[in-house]
Design a protein around this motif. Sequence first.
Motif, PDB file in Angstrom:
ATOM      1  N   GLN A  51       0.830  -1.205   0.000  1.00 60.52           N
ATOM      2  CA  GLN A  51       0.000   0.000   0.000  1.00 60.52           C
ATOM      3  C   GLN A  51       0.863   1.254   0.000  1.00 60.52           C
ATOM      4  OE1 GLN A  51      -2.425  -0.632   3.459  1.00 60.52           O
ATOM      5  NE2 GLN A  51      -3.881  -1.969   2.399  1.00 60.52           N
ATOM      6  N   THR A  52       1.932   1.239   0.764  1.00 57.76           N
ATOM      7  CA  THR A  52       2.852   2.380   0.786  1.00 57.76           C
ATOM      8  C   THR A  52       3.513   2.580  -0.570  1.00 57.76           C
ATOM      9  OG1 THR A  52       3.303   1.945   3.133  1.00 57.76           O
ATOM     10  CG2 THR A  52       4.817   3.402   1.970  1.00 57.76           C
ATOM     11  N   ARG A  53       3.882   1.480  -1.200  1.00 56.32           N
ATOM     12  CA  ARG A  53       4.504   1.573  -2.519  1.00 56.32           C
ATOM     13  C   ARG A  53       3.552   2.181  -3.533  1.00 56.32           C
ATOM     14  NH1 ARG A  53       4.782  -0.810  -7.302  1.00 56.32           N
ATOM     15  NH2 ARG A  53       3.003  -2.132  -6.762  1.00 56.32           N
ATOM     16  N   ARG A  54       2.302   1.721  -3.545  1.00 59.66           N
ATOM     17  CA  ARG A  54       1.319   2.272  -4.473  1.00 59.66           C
ATOM     18  C   ARG A  54       1.041   3.738  -4.164  1.00 59.66           C
ATOM     19  NH1 ARG A  54      -3.846  -0.994  -4.083  1.00 59.66           N
ATOM     20  NH2 ARG A  54      -4.398   0.203  -5.950  1.00 59.66           N
ATOM     21  N   PHE A  55       0.992   4.067  -2.893  1.00 59.12           N
ATOM     22  CA  PHE A  55       0.751   5.451  -2.496  1.00 59.12           C
ATOM     23  C   PHE A  55       1.877   6.366  -2.968  1.00 59.12           C
ATOM     24  CE2 PHE A  55       1.513   8.880   0.559  1.00 59.12           C
ATOM     25  CZ  PHE A  55       0.286   9.520   0.550  1.00 59.12           C
ATOM     26  N   ALA A  56       3.135   5.936  -2.791  1.00 58.86           N
ATOM     27  CA  ALA A  56       4.276   6.750  -3.202  1.00 58.86           C
ATOM     28  C   ALA A  56       4.324   6.912  -4.714  1.00 58.86           C
ATOM     29  CB  ALA A  56       5.571   6.123  -2.687  1.00 58.86           C
ATOM     30  N   LEU A  57       4.000   5.847  -5.450  1.00 58.45           N
ATOM     31  CA  LEU A  57       3.983   5.949  -6.906  1.00 58.45           C
ATOM     32  C   LEU A  57       2.901   6.907  -7.376  1.00 58.45           C
ATOM     33  CD1 LEU A  57       4.517   2.212  -7.933  1.00 58.45           C
ATOM     34  CD2 LEU A  57       6.179   4.085  -8.010  1.00 58.45           C
ATOM     35  N   TRP A  58       1.766   6.907  -6.680  1.00 57.54           N
ATOM     36  CA  TRP A  58       0.697   7.821  -7.077  1.00 57.54           C
ATOM     37  C   TRP A  58       1.039   9.264  -6.728  1.00 57.54           C
ATOM     38  CZ3 TRP A  58      -2.245  10.511  -3.269  1.00 57.54           C
ATOM     39  CH2 TRP A  58      -3.198  11.378  -3.818  1.00 57.54           C
ATOM     40  N   ILE A  59       1.529   9.506  -5.522  1.00 57.55           N
ATOM     41  CA  ILE A  59       1.733  10.872  -5.064  1.00 57.55           C
ATOM     42  C   ILE A  59       2.863  11.572  -5.811  1.00 57.55           C
ATOM     43  CG2 ILE A  59       3.442  10.486  -3.243  1.00 57.55           C
ATOM     44  CD1 ILE A  59       0.307  12.713  -3.046  1.00 57.55           C
ATOM     45  N   THR A  60       3.801  10.815  -6.374  1.00 51.76           N
ATOM     46  CA  THR A  60       4.918  11.422  -7.098  1.00 51.76           C
ATOM     47  C   THR A  60       4.797  11.261  -8.609  1.00 51.76           C
ATOM     48  OG1 THR A  60       6.219   9.392  -6.857  1.00 51.76           O
ATOM     49  CG2 THR A  60       6.500  11.093  -5.171  1.00 51.76           C
ATOM     50  N   GLY A  61       3.698  10.685  -9.077  1.00 49.07           N
ATOM     51  CA  GLY A  61       3.524  10.466 -10.510  1.00 49.07           C
ATOM     52  C   GLY A  61       2.329  11.220 -11.068  1.00 49.07           C
ATOM     53  N   LYS A  62       1.935  10.839 -12.259  1.00 52.03           N
ATOM     54  CA  LYS A  62       0.843  11.504 -12.959  1.00 52.03           C
ATOM     55  C   LYS A  62      -0.423  10.652 -13.046  1.00 52.03           C
ATOM     56  CE  LYS A  62       4.058  14.043 -15.975  1.00 52.03           C
ATOM     57  NZ  LYS A  62       4.421  14.342 -17.388  1.00 52.03           N
ATOM     58  N   ARG A  63      -0.347   9.400 -12.625  1.00 57.77           N
ATOM     59  CA  ARG A  63      -1.501   8.513 -12.740  1.00 57.77           C
ATOM     60  C   ARG A  63      -2.540   8.867 -11.686  1.00 57.77           C
ATOM     61  NH1 ARG A  63       0.521   2.445 -12.857  1.00 57.77           N
ATOM     62  NH2 ARG A  63      -1.693   2.155 -13.412  1.00 57.77           N
ATOM     63  N   THR A  64      -3.800   8.701 -12.057  1.00 58.39           N
ATOM     64  CA  THR A  64      -4.893   9.007 -11.137  1.00 58.39           C
ATOM     65  C   THR A  64      -5.130   7.840 -10.194  1.00 58.39           C
ATOM     66  OG1 THR A  64      -6.585   8.125 -12.626  1.00 58.39           O
ATOM     67  CG2 THR A  64      -5.954  10.439 -12.905  1.00 58.39           C
ATOM     68  N   GLN A  65      -5.905   8.097  -9.150  1.00 57.83           N
ATOM     69  CA  GLN A  65      -6.238   7.040  -8.207  1.00 57.83           C
ATOM     70  C   GLN A  65      -7.064   5.944  -8.887  1.00 57.83           C
ATOM     71  OE1 GLN A  65      -8.241   9.140  -5.077  1.00 57.83           O
ATOM     72  NE2 GLN A  65      -6.342   9.987  -4.221  1.00 57.83           N
ATOM     73  N   ALA A  66      -7.939   6.343  -9.775  1.00 58.91           N
ATOM     74  CA  ALA A  66      -8.767   5.359 -10.472  1.00 58.91           C
ATOM     75  C   ALA A  66      -7.916   4.445 -11.349  1.00 58.91           C
ATOM     76  CB  ALA A  66      -9.825   6.060 -11.314  1.00 58.91           C
ATOM     77  N   GLU A  67      -6.881   4.996 -11.974  1.00 56.72           N
ATOM     78  CA  GLU A  67      -6.016   4.174 -12.815  1.00 56.72           C
ATOM     79  C   GLU A  67      -5.229   3.169 -11.983  1.00 56.72           C
ATOM     80  OE1 GLU A  67      -5.138   7.397 -16.410  1.00 56.72           O
ATOM     81  OE2 GLU A  67      -3.716   7.127 -14.767  1.00 56.72           O
ATOM     82  N   LEU A  68      -4.787   3.581 -10.808  1.00 54.77           N
ATOM     83  CA  LEU A  68      -4.060   2.654  -9.947  1.00 54.77           C
ATOM     84  C   LEU A  68      -4.989   1.626  -9.312  1.00 54.77           C
ATOM     85  CD1 LEU A  68      -1.607   5.120  -8.178  1.00 54.77           C
ATOM     86  CD2 LEU A  68      -1.013   3.339  -9.807  1.00 54.77           C
ATOM     87  N   ASP A  69      -6.219   2.038  -9.066  1.00 53.17           N
ATOM     88  CA  ASP A  69      -7.177   1.168  -8.399  1.00 53.17           C
ATOM     89  C   ASP A  69      -7.867   0.220  -9.369  1.00 53.17           C
ATOM     90  OD1 ASP A  69      -8.736   0.067  -6.493  1.00 53.17           O
ATOM     91  OD2 ASP A  69     -10.017   1.786  -6.170  1.00 53.17           O
ATOM     92  N   GLY A  70      -7.947   0.625 -10.632  1.00 53.92           N
ATOM     93  CA  GLY A  70      -8.663  -0.180 -11.607  1.00 53.92           C
ATOM     94  C   GLY A  70     -10.162  -0.019 -11.525  1.00 53.92           C
ATOM     95  N   THR A  71     -10.622   1.017 -10.822  1.00 55.79           N
ATOM     96  CA  THR A  71     -12.053   1.287 -10.708  1.00 55.79           C
ATOM     97  C   THR A  71     -12.354   2.634 -11.328  1.00 55.79           C
ATOM     98  OG1 THR A  71     -11.818   2.332  -8.532  1.00 55.79           O
ATOM     99  CG2 THR A  71     -12.149  -0.056  -8.581  1.00 55.79           C
ATOM    100  N   ALA A  72     -13.642   3.003 -11.277  1.00 54.31           N
ATOM    101  CA  ALA A  72     -14.055   4.272 -11.886  1.00 54.31           C
ATOM    102  C   ALA A  72     -13.813   5.459 -10.970  1.00 54.31           C
ATOM    103  CB  ALA A  72     -15.537   4.203 -12.272  1.00 54.31           C
ATOM    104  N   THR A  73     -13.760   5.239  -9.665  1.00 56.05           N
ATOM    105  CA  THR A  73     -13.663   6.359  -8.714  1.00 56.05           C
ATOM    106  C   THR A  73     -12.374   6.372  -7.909  1.00 56.05           C
ATOM    107  OG1 THR A  73     -14.793   5.094  -6.978  1.00 56.05           O
ATOM    108  CG2 THR A  73     -16.164   6.397  -8.477  1.00 56.05           C
TER     109      THR A  73
END
Length: 367
Positions: A51-73
């Motif tokens: 979870q920490t790894r995914r969080f760090a990749l999201w917070i320092t990158g350009k991908r949205t939460q939905a793209e990392l989560d694989g859901t619509a929201t």
Amino acid sequence: MGLPTNSTTCPVCAAKLVKNGQTAAGTQRWLCSSCRASSVRKRPDVTRREQTRRFALWITGKRTQAELDGTATGRTFRRETAWCWRLQPCLPRATKTDHAVLVDGIWIGTWCLLIAINDTGHVLAWQWCARETTAAWEALLNQIPAPAVIVSDGGSGLPTALHHCWPETKHQRCIFHLQMNVTRHLTRTPRTDAGRALRKLVMQLSTVTDEDEAIAWQLHLEQWWQTFGHLTRERTLLRNGRWSFTHDRLRTAWLLIRKVTRDGVLFTWISYGNPRTTSPLEGGINSRIRDLLRHHRGMSETHRRRAVEWFLTLHETDLDTAINTTTNEPEKRQPNPAPEPDGPALYDTGLTPEEGLYPRKGWAGRT
């Protein structure tokens, strides 16, 4: 509490477990050959690390939460990583002595972030503060071994902190910031001959390449003073009965230039070979921080600060090392320097018109 073990014994009867296929999520299922109890072995430490790894990749990158989560929201991602906001990444303390260190401050909401990098672009340390004060600069400088030269934009409080922490370190004033400060006072198109001549002289600093040209530039500055210096002393009687300098903007620009030349911080780069601007910090770190916050616009000020800390940490270390050095115990970290009791509000830069890069509200540039 220690990490969960990889024991393959039944939690009910302590008999040996055997593999029994996988769950729908792909997790290994275990079966007790004695009591026939079925179970899975959970590793909360591995889960939290992922979870920490995914969080760090999201917070320092350009991908949205939905793209990392694989859901619509992206709601699942937010729920699983909500605890990660409490983690505070940090860099290991700098131990190597660098030839030159570049420092600058950037505003994140109502907080000022002081950053130090070396002449190769590596982040050495950072410090949060309410504004640029001597205490804030000292807290930053104390984290770094004293270099031969420090390059800055002339922020308030730094000269005193430099004298206290690094008395042997030479100071280089950023040429670009000096030119912008003078332009702010004189504007790009000064209305007087004195203003046009002074701004042209300051802009020629970029063309100085050696000691001879530096001496020639200072001689031209002296010639300007012999020709137009009397204008900086002229006074005008105002309607309220008070006296004021007639060419106040010209005087302010001149005093700024005279100060840096007398302090000997204008041509340090000629003798020591250090950078003469803070452009590697402005363009390499600060601009990327602004891009990061623009990609994640809408975050609270606290979350913006945490995002910047993750960016600075991952700029120097790999993700696994950054995760291992995070802490969720803020009270054990060094406190931020508090503003002075009678100082300005948090949103005030604390910079004088002569030293600040950007004018405060109400300052209109004119000669």
